[in-house]
Scaffold this active site. Sequence first.
Site, PDB file in Angstrom:
ATOM      1  N   PRO A  42       0.761  -1.256   0.000  1.00 57.38           N
ATOM      2  CA  PRO A  42       0.000   0.000   0.000  1.00 57.38           C
ATOM      3  C   PRO A  42       0.793   1.308   0.000  1.00 57.38           C
ATOM      4  CG  PRO A  42       0.033  -0.909   2.192  1.00 57.38           C
ATOM      5  CD  PRO A  42       0.720  -1.915   1.301  1.00 57.38           C
ATOM      6  N   CYS A  43       1.488   1.584  -1.087  1.00 56.87           N
ATOM      7  CA  CYS A  43       2.180   2.874  -1.192  1.00 56.87           C
ATOM      8  C   CYS A  43       1.186   4.029  -1.283  1.00 56.87           C
ATOM      9  CB  CYS A  43       3.169   2.879  -2.348  1.00 56.87           C
ATOM     10  SG  CYS A  43       2.480   2.453  -3.940  1.00 56.87           S
ATOM     11  N   HIS A  44      -0.074   3.719  -1.594  1.00 60.51           N
ATOM     12  CA  HIS A  44      -1.088   4.774  -1.641  1.00 60.51           C
ATOM     13  C   HIS A  44      -1.348   5.370  -0.260  1.00 60.51           C
ATOM     14  CE1 HIS A  44      -3.334   0.984  -0.987  1.00 60.51           C
ATOM     15  NE2 HIS A  44      -4.159   1.726  -0.262  1.00 60.51           N
TER      16      HIS A  44
END
Length: 164
Positions: free
Chosen positions: A134-136
């Site tokens: 989850p780089c978001h």
Amino acid sequence: MTVYTTIDSPLGELLLVGEESKTAEGGTALASLSLPGQKGGAVVQDGWRRSPEAFTEIVSQLRAYFAGELTRFDLEYVTRGSAFQQRVWQALDTIPYGTTTTYGGLAERIGAPRGAVRALGTALGANPLLVVRPCHRVIGANGTLTGYAGGLERKRQLLAHEGV
């Protein structure tokens, strides 16, 4: 052997790329998940075999995530990157669903100096496993949405989906 498939999602068509694995549930370790138009996204190569059935478990978890029924993926990954990139990507897995952290906060998690923000951004941009890694969930220090290989609108969609 490298296998791939595509699936529809709320973000558009996703390209899933995997490697056959004797230890992964379903027999496939996820190597890449790309979004349409993604900067640096995977492109199907000669010699890859289309195999939707190889991704049954992965697709099941993605569908559960998009349905709001799954908050943490339990998948085997095959990722290649520098030691620094690996540290950053592993730290992403510790950011809980429905929360965000800043680049400075991520630097702190991996023991990097706060000045490493640019290097962190580069490592995040090279993340081959969008959505599942989850780089978001990483945002600017002032709360703004910054950088996302799949585009800021998709980052906005993912964060809204997670209730952020």
